[in-house]
Scaffold this active site. Structure first.
Site, short mmCIF file in Angstrom:
data_model
loop_
_atom_site.label_atom_id
_atom_site.label_comp_id
_atom_site.label_asym_id
_atom_site.label_seq_id
_atom_site.Cartn_x
_atom_site.Cartn_y
_atom_site.Cartn_z
N ARG A 277 0.85 -1.18 0.00
CA ARG A 277 0.00 0.00 0.00
C ARG A 277 0.90 1.24 0.00
O ARG A 277 2.02 1.21 0.49
CB ARG A 277 -0.89 0.03 1.24
CG ARG A 277 -1.85 -1.15 1.38
CD ARG A 277 -2.65 -1.03 2.66
NE ARG A 277 -3.61 -2.12 2.81
CZ ARG A 277 -3.38 -3.25 3.44
NH1 ARG A 277 -2.18 -3.46 4.00
NH2 ARG A 277 -4.29 -4.19 3.52
N TYR B 252 -9.59 -9.66 -7.51
CA TYR B 252 -8.61 -9.78 -8.59
C TYR B 252 -8.87 -11.01 -9.45
O TYR B 252 -8.40 -11.07 -10.59
CB TYR B 252 -7.19 -9.82 -8.02
CG TYR B 252 -6.82 -8.55 -7.30
CD1 TYR B 252 -6.58 -7.38 -8.00
CD2 TYR B 252 -6.75 -8.50 -5.91
CE1 TYR B 252 -6.26 -6.20 -7.35
CE2 TYR B 252 -6.43 -7.33 -5.25
CZ TYR B 252 -6.20 -6.18 -5.96
OH TYR B 252 -5.89 -5.02 -5.32
N HIS C 213 -2.79 3.32 -5.79
CA HIS C 213 -2.59 1.88 -5.60
C HIS C 213 -2.51 1.11 -6.92
O HIS C 213 -2.62 -0.11 -6.92
CB HIS C 213 -3.72 1.30 -4.74
CG HIS C 213 -3.66 1.72 -3.31
ND1 HIS C 213 -2.51 1.60 -2.55
CD2 HIS C 213 -4.60 2.26 -2.49
CE1 HIS C 213 -2.77 2.05 -1.32
NE2 HIS C 213 -4.01 2.45 -1.27
N ARG D 163 0.01 -1.64 -6.91
CA ARG D 163 -0.41 -2.72 -6.01
C ARG D 163 -1.44 -3.61 -6.72
O ARG D 163 -1.34 -4.84 -6.66
CB ARG D 163 -1.00 -2.11 -4.73
CG ARG D 163 -1.61 -3.11 -3.74
CD ARG D 163 -2.00 -2.34 -2.47
NE ARG D 163 -2.89 -3.08 -1.61
CZ ARG D 163 -2.50 -3.96 -0.69
NH1 ARG D 163 -1.22 -4.23 -0.54
NH2 ARG D 163 -3.39 -4.56 0.10
N LYS E 188 -2.58 -2.35 7.76
CA LYS E 188 -3.79 -1.89 8.44
C LYS E 188 -3.96 -2.60 9.77
O LYS E 188 -3.68 -3.79 9.89
CB LYS E 188 -5.00 -2.14 7.56
CG LYS E 188 -5.08 -1.21 6.35
CD LYS E 188 -6.38 -1.40 5.60
CE LYS E 188 -6.52 -0.40 4.48
NZ LYS E 188 -7.80 -0.53 3.76
N HIS F 89 -4.25 -8.73 3.27
CA HIS F 89 -5.70 -8.70 3.41
C HIS F 89 -6.13 -9.61 4.56
O HIS F 89 -5.75 -10.78 4.59
CB HIS F 89 -6.38 -9.17 2.13
CG HIS F 89 -6.31 -8.18 1.01
ND1 HIS F 89 -6.48 -8.54 -0.32
CD2 HIS F 89 -6.08 -6.85 1.01
CE1 HIS F 89 -6.38 -7.46 -1.08
NE2 HIS F 89 -6.13 -6.43 -0.30
#
Length: 295
Positions: free
Chosen positions: A146, A276, A241, A244, A170, A267
């Site tokens: 990120r 994706y 992003h 990414r 995160k 994630h």
């Protein structure tokens, strides 16, 4: 009282939930916007909170805000009211029956491998800034970081000998991500010939520095990405992003396991990574239609 509640909630999500700084700032902004609305419309607290919340959400829709913005502010209010109810500040949760608006899932824009190559080779490695820019672009694509993770790296976050970078993502979750050969070489060149000049007498530990010797910002990286995309003749509407998203898509297209890509991206839920698979599925369909004689 309202401001006190907000401050306690922000302390909670920062200390106990360990949310990222940008997420906390978004909570602060969204909830403060709602509290200002309550005060202007003179809704009673706590008796009028449910009516005030409904009026507020209707106002957001009248303002023509996107479904994504309304959904984000709705989620912020649900978290806020849930917190207040658990602490018995409210007798019941005014948002208990509130559902978030459905969002149209937007597939992220990605670059082709050829476009990525043109961007990565666009910086000129004969200046400190050029060395930094190439290292940042190479690392962003090589490891799928990120933007906040990329600019938040310190020098000791990178182990070039072992070939990995240690990232705090995160929720302050730590993960170790491999760094490819090309990115490692670009980082070596930057650390040897670029960063010392950008740093001057600075004492900070930030890996990527701007011209003032300060930590590079998210906005700074976005500007350089758009600059080099333009220099490479790529006119797509890029986001911070984009590299990414391209990393994840290219990994899956080349046979990487979805769980591995989930781990690399950081994630928490694999459903986030599964977006994706729609992209790679579309690409497979294109290849099939071109290659199969009866497609």
């Amino acid at each position: 009282m309202l401001q006190t509640w907000l401050n306690e909630f922000l302390d909670y999500v920062r200390v106990e939930r360990g949310l990222a700084r940008n997420t906390i700032l978004a909570y602060r902004s969204d909830i403060a916007h709602f509290l200002t609305f309550l005060q202007k419309r003179s809704f009673a607290v706590p008796a009028g909170l449910r009516d005030g919340m409904i009026a507020y959400l209707l106002e957001l829709q009248r303002m023509g805000l996107s479904a994504a913005t309304v959904a984000r502010r709705t989620a912020a209010l649900k978290s806020f009211f849930g917190f207040l109810t658990r602490l018995d500040y409210l007798p019941d949760d005014p948002a208990a029956e509130l559902s978030s608006p459905k969002l149209i899932q937007r597939l992220p824009r990605v670059l082709t491998p050829q476009e990525v190559e043109r961007i990565l080779t666009a910086p000129r490695p004969n200046t400190p800034a050029g060395l930094r820019d190439r290292a940042m672009l190479e690392l962003a694509y090589a490891s799928g970081l990120r933007v906040s993770e990329l600019v938040g790296l310190d020098i000791d976050s990178v182990n070039l000998e072992a070939g990995y970078v240690r990232v705090f993502g995160k929720g302050a979750r730590e993960r170790v991500v491999p760094v490819g050969r090309a990115a490692r070489q670009s980082l070596r060149d930057y650390l040897r010939r670029g960063r010392p000049i950008l740093c001057g007498r600075c004492r900070g530990k930030a890996l990527f520095l701007n011209r003032r010797g300060e930590r590079m910002t998210r906005q700074g990286f976005w500007k350089l990405l758009k600059h080099y995309a333009q220099a490479a003749g790529i006119n797509k509407n890029l986001s911070p992003h984009t590299l990414r998203h391209s990393f994840a898509t290219h990994m899956l297209e080349n046979g990487a396991d979805l769980r591995v890509v989930q781990e690399l991206l950081g994630h928490a839920d694999i459903s986030t990574t599964q977006i994706y698979t729609h992209l790679t599925g579309r690409r497979l369909r294109e290849i099939y239609e071109l290659a199969h004689p009866r497609a």
